[in-house]
Scaffold this active site. Structure first.
Site, mmCIF file in Angstrom:
data_model
loop_
_atom_site.group_PDB
_atom_site.id
_atom_site.type_symbol
_atom_site.label_atom_id
_atom_site.label_comp_id
_atom_site.label_asym_id
_atom_site.label_seq_id
_atom_site.Cartn_x
_atom_site.Cartn_y
_atom_site.Cartn_z
ATOM 1 N N ARG A 97 0.837 -1.206 0.000
ATOM 2 C CA ARG A 97 0.000 0.000 0.000
ATOM 3 C C ARG A 97 0.870 1.254 0.000
ATOM 4 O O ARG A 97 0.596 2.213 -0.727
ATOM 5 C CB ARG A 97 -0.913 0.000 1.230
ATOM 6 N N TRP B 27 -7.386 -1.409 -5.593
ATOM 7 C CA TRP B 27 -6.555 -2.547 -5.176
ATOM 8 C C TRP B 27 -5.624 -2.179 -4.030
ATOM 9 O O TRP B 27 -5.530 -1.030 -3.646
ATOM 10 C CB TRP B 27 -5.808 -3.167 -6.348
ATOM 11 N N GLU B 28 -4.962 -3.203 -3.485
ATOM 12 C CA GLU B 28 -4.196 -3.092 -2.229
ATOM 13 C C GLU B 28 -5.114 -2.657 -1.077
ATOM 14 O O GLU B 28 -4.687 -2.014 -0.121
ATOM 15 C CB GLU B 28 -3.042 -2.083 -2.370
ATOM 16 N N GLY B 29 -6.382 -3.042 -1.165
ATOM 17 C CA GLY B 29 -7.383 -2.598 -0.194
ATOM 18 C C GLY B 29 -8.001 -1.307 -0.677
ATOM 19 O O GLY B 29 -7.299 -0.338 -0.960
#
Length: 616
Positions: free
Chosen positions: A284, A422-424
């Site tokens: 992140r 993405w990546e949360g």
């Protein structure tokens, strides 16, 4: 946090029983420490070696990758991708977190941030994705939690680029709720294999990967295991047809009675959170950091176009509205740059205090980064949203040509959209940010109780931060925002107690205030710290960026605060609480001439042909 953990964190930070929270190496301390009281890491502090790393990666991105960005790197050409990845391996750009004994270059975390920024000058977010996965979520689980045999087996190939990596977490029914995995592993009768069944989706690098770290449930416990390409029962699905990131591989992965050797399990059964989420935490951060170079490149393209395009008999670069957009782009870039290096500098300091001879050094390194979940999530959210805003401004400068694929902004516009997902998702990252700060507040780790008492002094006795200097108004504005955050967090906890974690909209608004606090703090602290340097280099833009960001975004803090408090008190905020807010609100309202400062910044952008800040 246990009493033992609390004591471990504060042993070297207390005197005569009084804890100095500013000395504790953990995330969240920016809230309770005054702006400028902590030294922040930034480009102005680069060592000669770090400058060389920065230039080397930027040169590679500009000379080797940028010429391929509009065509070849969008074709999913595995042969080309592998060739370029191996070139990066030869230059030492892949083994940044890997010990030399396993073929790595083992740079500091600041070196990782430098490379993340540098590669994004390539103009191909697709290729940046290949590198980001290779050096974070696709390998950190092995680096931090793998045993010696596992590291010897996989890391040399990952560092050289011979092996491409991937990370399998997301499932059709487990996206943001990652621990709700339906992929399972069952120990075989002979005890030699785990039999995997399940499916992963949206896997970056998936079609090309030689190794995949897979999150799954074994005996109902969340675990992580490495699956190698060619393993019987492991099938790679078709490439997804995507709106953007056309040059990156994104596929589903299928496991049907897939026999994976027990030796491939990372750690023990039930210890999957470390390999899965600590790597994701750094992933992140790198996503946000890798926006910086692309933002600078976008500004360069926009300025070049604005200097060539005429309207109403003059170049559009002379128009005030165009210069204002370029000024905003500069402010977004400088503030993100300041935030990223501040965050990674703090993590590097904490990691440097670990004992490298400790057998659990790399596990502890992963656990250390987890202490900075809030800051890493801030970088991800602010980076993706800043890049989106900057690209939109650059797109607008291009006008109708921005909509034409022949020009670079159209691709950037499409490619960037996924970064908020993405990546949360950014919503999940705001939740992570909020929950991390709640934990730190309740545990006493950052001195939240003591800080609330200090805020009462601000409000009742007309006290201030105590800072005296050229940036008095800006410091008091940021400190007022921190005070408002603390009040809102405390009121939210009083209202909802342990259930605050499910109050998503409240936590999102708390996160919005916190993001402002950290970005403004990092940026102004950097300017205060290097004022003499900027004066010596005739660099007036950094100070202006700090002043404009603090003033413009500070006014939004009350918007978030009133949303939270009006919900808690059913639109009837108590008079005593309103009185506190009024005192702090007054400090948030600065009389900064933001239009005038932006005009100067915009002119400097045009004059320099792009991002106008030189840090070394």
């Amino acid at each position: 946090m246990s009493d033992k953990q609390q004591n471990d964190n504060t042993t070297d930070s207390s005197k005569d029983g009084v804890i100095d929270f500013s000395k504790i190496k953990t995330g969240g301390t920016f809230l309770t420490n005054v702006v400028g009281s902590e030294k922040v890491f930034c480009k102005e502090l680069f060592s000669e070696e770090e400058k060389m790393i920065y230039e080397a990666m930027r040169d590679f991105a500009t000379n080797e990758l940028l010429p391929l960005s509009q065509n070849e790197l969008n074709k999913k050409d595995e042969k080309l991708i592998r060739k370029l990845v191996e070139q990066m391996g030869e230059l030492g750009f892949l083994g940044i977190d890997v010990p030399e004994k396993y073929g790595g270059s083992e740079m500091t975390k600041t070196g990782m941030c430098i490379l993340a920024e540098g590669i994004s000058f390539c103009g191909s977010p697709s290729f940046c994705t290949v590198w980001n996965v290779q050096t974070s979520i696709g390998s950190l689980g092995i680096i931090w939690y793998g045993n010696d045999e596992q590291k010897k087996k996989w890391l040399p190939g990952i560092c050289s680029g011979e092996k491409i990596t991937a990370f399998g977490l997301t499932e059709p029914e487990a996206g943001s709720d990652a621990t709700n995995s339906k992929t399972t592993g069952v120990l075989s009768d002979d005890g030699k294999h785990y039999i995997l069944n399940g499916q992963k989706i949206f896997i970056s690098n998936g079609a090309w990967a030689d190794t995949v770290i897979v999150a799954l449930k074994i005996d109902g416990k969340f675990s992580s295991i490495v699956v190698e390409k060619g393993t019987p029962g492991f099938e790679i699905g078709k490439e997804e047809k995507k709106m953007g990131m056309e040059g990156s591989s994104t596929v589903p992965l299928y496991f049907t009675d897939c026999k994976v050797p027990v030796e491939n399990l990372l750690g023990n059964v039930g210890e999957g959170a470390g390999p899965a989420f600590c790597g994701l935490n750094i992933g992140r951060f790198k996503l946000g950091a890798s926006a910086i170079g692309g933002m600078m490149l976008g500004m360069k393209h926009a300025v070049e176009y604005a200097k060539e395009r005429k309207a109403f008999g003059q170049y559009i670069s002379d128009f005030g509205s165009i210069q204002e957009k370029l000024a905003t782009a500069t402010i977004l870039t400088y503030t993100l740059d300041s935030t990223c290096y501040s965050v990674i500098g703090k993590q590097t300091e904490a990691i440097n205090e670990l004992d490298k001879n400790d057998p659990e050094y790399y596990i502890k390194q992963g656990n250390t980064t987890e202490k900075y979940i809030a800051e890493n999530s801030i970088v991800k959210v602010y980076g993706s949203e800043s890049a989106e805003q900057l690209i939109d401004h650059c797109f607008q400068i291009f006008g109708g040509y921005g909509f034409i694929e022949e020009y670079p902004i159209a691709q950037a516009y499409r490619d960037n959209r996924i970064n908020k997902i993405w990546e949360g998702t950014n919503e999940i990252n705001k939740m992570l940010c909020g929950r991390a700060m709640i934990t730190k507040a309740l545990s006493g780790e950052i001195g939240f109780k003591e800080y609330l008492e200090k805020v009462d002094g601000f409000c009742k006795d007309d006290l201030d931060s105590g800072y005296e200097g050229a940036y008095k108004d800006e410091v008091e504005c940021i400190e007022a925002a921190k005070g408002i955050y603390a009040i809102c967090l405390n009121e939210s906890l009083s209202k909802h107690g342990q259930d605050i974690g499910i109050e998503q909209v409240i936590i999102e608004n708390l996160a919005n205030i916190l993001i402002y606090c950290y970005v403004a703090d990092s940026t102004l602290s950097r300017v205060m710290q290097h004022k003499d340097f900027y004066v010596s280099k005739n660099q007036i833009v950094p100070e202006m960026c700090a002043k404009v960001y603090t003033a413009e975004q500070g006014t939004r803090v009350m918007e978030y605060a009133y949303k939270i408090l009006n919900n808690i008190y059913n639109s009837d905020i108590p008079a005593d609480l309103n009185a506190k807010l009024d005192v702090l609100k007054e400090r948030l309202s600065l009389s900064t001439d933001t239009i005038g400062l932006k005009k100067i910044i915009g002119e400097k952008v045009i004059e320099s042909g792009g991002y106008p800040v030189q840090s070394f």
